[in-house]
Design a protein around this motif. Sequence first.
Motif, PDB file in Angstrom:
ATOM      1  N   PHE A 199      30.541  20.190  39.388  1.00 45.04           N
ATOM      2  CA  PHE A 199      31.522  21.229  39.756  1.00 45.04           C
ATOM      3  C   PHE A 199      31.786  21.008  41.473  1.00 45.04           C
ATOM      4  N   CYS A 200      30.882  20.062  42.066  1.00 40.21           N
ATOM      5  CA  CYS A 200      31.184  19.774  43.331  1.00 40.21           C
ATOM      6  C   CYS A 200      32.632  18.937  43.504  1.00 40.21           C
ATOM      7  N   GLN A 201      33.528  19.498  44.429  1.00 43.22           N
ATOM      8  CA  GLN A 201      34.478  18.566  44.533  1.00 43.22           C
ATOM      9  C   GLN A 201      35.247  18.209  43.445  1.00 43.22           C
ATOM     10  N   SER A 202      35.337  19.277  42.388  1.00 34.22           N
ATOM     11  CA  SER A 202      35.989  18.886  41.095  1.00 34.22           C
ATOM     12  C   SER A 202      36.830  20.121  40.780  1.00 34.22           C
ATOM     13  N   ASN A 203      37.489  19.876  39.897  1.00 34.27           N
ATOM     14  CA  ASN A 203      38.737  20.945  39.110  1.00 34.27           C
ATOM     15  C   ASN A 203      38.287  21.326  37.688  1.00 34.27           C
ATOM     16  N   PHE A 204      36.935  21.341  37.486  1.00 30.99           N
ATOM     17  CA  PHE A 204      36.276  21.750  36.094  1.00 30.99           C
ATOM     18  C   PHE A 204      36.126  23.183  35.786  1.00 30.99           C
ATOM     19  N   GLY A 205      36.263  23.779  36.735  1.00 28.84           N
ATOM     20  CA  GLY A 205      35.973  25.132  36.342  1.00 28.84           C
ATOM     21  C   GLY A 205      36.053  26.046  37.909  1.00 28.84           C
ATOM     22  N   VAL A 206      35.734  27.215  37.857  1.00 24.52           N
ATOM     23  CA  VAL A 206      35.672  28.128  39.083  1.00 24.52           C
ATOM     24  C   VAL A 206      34.440  28.727  39.194  1.00 24.52           C
ATOM     25  N   VAL A 207      33.647  28.464  40.043  1.00 24.60           N
ATOM     26  CA  VAL A 207      32.272  28.902  40.451  1.00 24.60           C
ATOM     27  C   VAL A 207      32.412  30.539  41.033  1.00 24.60           C
ATOM     28  N   THR A 208      31.792  31.196  40.455  1.00 24.90           N
ATOM     29  CA  THR A 208      31.574  32.785  40.476  1.00 24.90           C
ATOM     30  C   THR A 208      30.409  32.967  41.189  1.00 24.90           C
ATOM     31  N   LYS A 209      29.356  31.974  40.892  1.00 18.59           N
ATOM     32  CA  LYS A 209      27.845  32.450  41.711  1.00 18.59           C
ATOM     33  C   LYS A 209      27.235  31.233  41.782  1.00 18.59           C
ATOM     34  N   MET A 210      26.535  31.007  42.859  1.00 20.90           N
ATOM     35  CA  MET A 210      25.591  29.842  43.079  1.00 20.90           C
ATOM     36  C   MET A 210      24.246  30.104  43.756  1.00 20.90           C
ATOM     37  N   GLY A 211      23.301  29.508  43.014  1.00 19.44           N
ATOM     38  CA  GLY A 211      21.875  29.632  43.494  1.00 19.44           C
ATOM     39  C   GLY A 211      21.731  28.628  44.409  1.00 19.44           C
ATOM     40  N   LEU A 212      21.103  29.034  45.715  1.00 22.63           N
ATOM     41  CA  LEU A 212      21.073  28.078  46.859  1.00 22.63           C
ATOM     42  C   LEU A 212      19.714  28.003  47.573  1.00 22.63           C
ATOM     43  N   TRP A 213      18.879  27.022  47.588  1.00 24.01           N
ATOM     44  CA  TRP A 213      17.706  26.922  48.166  1.00 24.01           C
ATOM     45  C   TRP A 213      17.765  27.071  49.857  1.00 24.01           C
ATOM     46  N   MET A 214      16.996  27.910  50.217  1.00 21.68           N
ATOM     47  CA  MET A 214      16.844  28.321  51.812  1.00 21.68           C
ATOM     48  C   MET A 214      15.569  27.758  52.291  1.00 21.68           C
ATOM     49  N   MET A 215      15.724  27.805  53.597  1.00 24.89           N
ATOM     50  CA  MET A 215      14.532  27.343  54.335  1.00 24.89           C
ATOM     51  C   MET A 215      13.469  28.398  54.825  1.00 24.89           C
ATOM     52  N   PRO A 216      12.282  28.379  54.558  1.00 21.48           N
ATOM     53  CA  PRO A 216      11.301  29.437  55.109  1.00 21.48           C
ATOM     54  C   PRO A 216      11.485  29.441  56.514  1.00 21.48           C
ATOM     55  N   GLU A 217      11.308  30.407  57.322  1.00 23.01           N
ATOM     56  CA  GLU A 217      11.203  30.676  58.813  1.00 23.01           C
ATOM     57  C   GLU A 217       9.988  29.724  59.121  1.00 23.01           C
ATOM     58  N   PRO A 218      10.323  28.634  60.063  1.00 23.21           N
ATOM     59  CA  PRO A 218       9.260  27.648  60.212  1.00 23.21           C
ATOM     60  C   PRO A 218       8.156  28.437  61.547  1.00 23.21           C
ATOM     61  N   GLU A 219       7.305  27.899  61.845  1.00 22.83           N
ATOM     62  CA  GLU A 219       6.371  28.334  62.794  1.00 22.83           C
ATOM     63  C   GLU A 219       7.014  27.871  63.983  1.00 22.83           C
ATOM     64  N   SER A 220       7.572  26.789  64.129  1.00 22.85           N
ATOM     65  CA  SER A 220       8.174  26.401  65.466  1.00 22.85           C
ATOM     66  C   SER A 220       9.239  25.262  65.134  1.00 22.85           C
ATOM     67  N   VAL A 221      10.290  25.117  66.098  1.00 26.56           N
ATOM     68  CA  VAL A 221      11.125  24.120  66.207  1.00 26.56           C
ATOM     69  C   VAL A 221      11.024  23.355  67.577  1.00 26.56           C
ATOM     70  N   TYR A 222      10.997  21.758  67.303  1.00 27.51           N
ATOM     71  CA  TYR A 222      11.010  21.311  68.698  1.00 27.51           C
ATOM     72  C   TYR A 222      12.221  20.363  68.621  1.00 27.51           C
ATOM     73  N   GLY A 223      12.664  20.046  69.786  1.00 21.45           N
ATOM     74  CA  GLY A 223      13.847  19.284  69.987  1.00 21.45           C
ATOM     75  C   GLY A 223      14.023  18.081  71.036  1.00 21.45           C
ATOM     76  N   LEU A 224      14.609  17.059  70.746  1.00 16.08           N
ATOM     77  CA  LEU A 224      14.899  16.140  71.653  1.00 16.08           C
ATOM     78  C   LEU A 224      16.371  15.873  71.627  1.00 16.08           C
ATOM     79  N   ASP A 225      16.773  15.950  72.850  1.00 19.02           N
ATOM     80  CA  ASP A 225      18.246  15.780  73.009  1.00 19.02           C
ATOM     81  C   ASP A 225      18.218  14.500  74.052  1.00 19.02           C
ATOM     82  N   MET A 226      18.911  13.647  73.744  1.00 19.10           N
ATOM     83  CA  MET A 226      19.005  12.239  74.530  1.00 19.10           C
ATOM     84  C   MET A 226      20.399  11.974  74.815  1.00 19.10           C
ATOM     85  N   GLU A 227      20.413  11.282  75.823  1.00 20.98           N
ATOM     86  CA  GLU A 227      21.881  10.700  76.585  1.00 20.98           C
ATOM     87  C   GLU A 227      21.887   9.210  76.671  1.00 20.98           C
TER      88      GLU A 227
END
Length: 520
Positions: A217-245
């Motif tokens: 049912f992704c990118q298709s025309n086989f039906g009309v989605v009325t509900k979706m189960g979606l996995w979500m991320m547990p809040e992490p203990e930390s986030v570390y980032g690297l931004d490079m140029e």
Amino acid sequence: MAEPQFPPSVDAASAAQAIKAFEAALGADAVFFDDLDRDAYRDKFAIDDTKHIPLGAIAPGGAEEVQAAVRIANDYKIPLWPISRGKNLGYGASAPQLSGSVVLDLSRMRKIEIDEENGVALLEPGVGFYDLYDYLQANKIKLWMSVPGNSWGSVVGNALDRGVGYTTYGDHAAQIHGLEVVLPDGELVRTGMGAMEGSPNWNIHPYGFGPGWDQMFCQSNFGVVTKMGLWMMPEPESVYGLDMEFPEENDLEWVVDLLAKFRREKLVQQAPSIGSWLRGAAVLTTRSEWQDDKGPLTDATVAAIRERFNIGWWSANIRFYGYEGVNAAAAKTVKDAFNGRKLQSIKETAWRQGEPLEKSAWVGVPITFPLQNANWHGGRGGHVGYSPALPANGRRALDQFKRTKALYDEYGLDYHGSFALGERHITNVNQVLFDKDNPDMMGRVDGFFRALVADAWKQGYGEYRTHLDYMDLVASTFDFNDYALLRLNEKVKNALDPNGVIAPGKSGIWPARLAGERKQ
């Protein structure tokens, strides 16, 4: 105002009867068929404003009303074009592929259920990213979303169109686990474990028994989605980032090879984004601030932009999520690998649980500011996205960049590209920015886009999603064994939807009844 257009084999009298039936089933306040309504549901970024004009729209309030609407559509052979919120800007927004279709607007369906223990959301299609974020915050739920660069739209709709985000859960279609769908005959089904009445495993176990239908049912025309189960991320203990140029165009090759290795090894678990200098400049400024003439941006202009924002030719953003010690070790390994390389700059960021969240997609906060890039040229701004997928290989990425930029230059448009690294592939996301009030520019956009698709096809690269105007074109590039995949898709379409009432033409899939509408 847009005049009414009727789909093939439907006349004004039949359409009027269908509208009365929709009013009886849904209520007059959920049925929209005047001139202003037609204008409201058109594509605001359309390259050609004469295309994709709906007959009107209906807005059911739940699955039962969707079923009723689909049955009425079958009775009168009125095509429906389902949208979740209609904010898929750059890909067609709320407009239908086939003019004269009735937009099936699901934005009233906004129920949210959260299973915090198992990290699952059960959502209706009208739930927007801001709706879900506000719900999580208001109820102090320790789960994070993944959001796209434009978070104005629907969580369900974005996942169904294989949209992507920035966290480890950024492959949104891969997080789909269990759907409720109205089929083209009006029947209601649930996929996976949801096919078992009352199963507690519906949105937890990734499969059911027998064939798996979630991705069908992704990118298709086989039906009309009325509900979706979606996995979500547990809040992490930390986030570390690297931004490079990185200072040079050719740096793209070695940066891709290094990051692709870390993605395959799962040391980096989200999709690092490598973007060109215009990605930031087009959001924060307009072209006229830098250059008066409409010709190609000069080297001096590019240098001035980079100097003002202290950015490289390419910028790369990497994030690590989870336990602080693990993040620190992973980030050090990546940082060490970049030591001794030619970097313009590197910036480190850190967040720990309990600290305020930055307002960014990196931490699952919805954003809309990237839409500002539509104003780069001024006038009635807009954009269309061109995003082929290719192997995660530096030489191929650099070659793709050089060929694509050459076409931007040939057609007199400003290069706006980035590369997002999946585990084994790269998505080369290109924004084609334009000014709808500039006839000369608009006259070049269609030819430019077709040249981009033809160029990628020669390399064996296909787009991962596309605008309404180019669905048939992109489908035609998937040509193995005389278009066997397209023939399979249309066999399924004709079996499920013999009247062709659900989204005819979506992803190049046309029902037999409307096959003559395919754009060659």
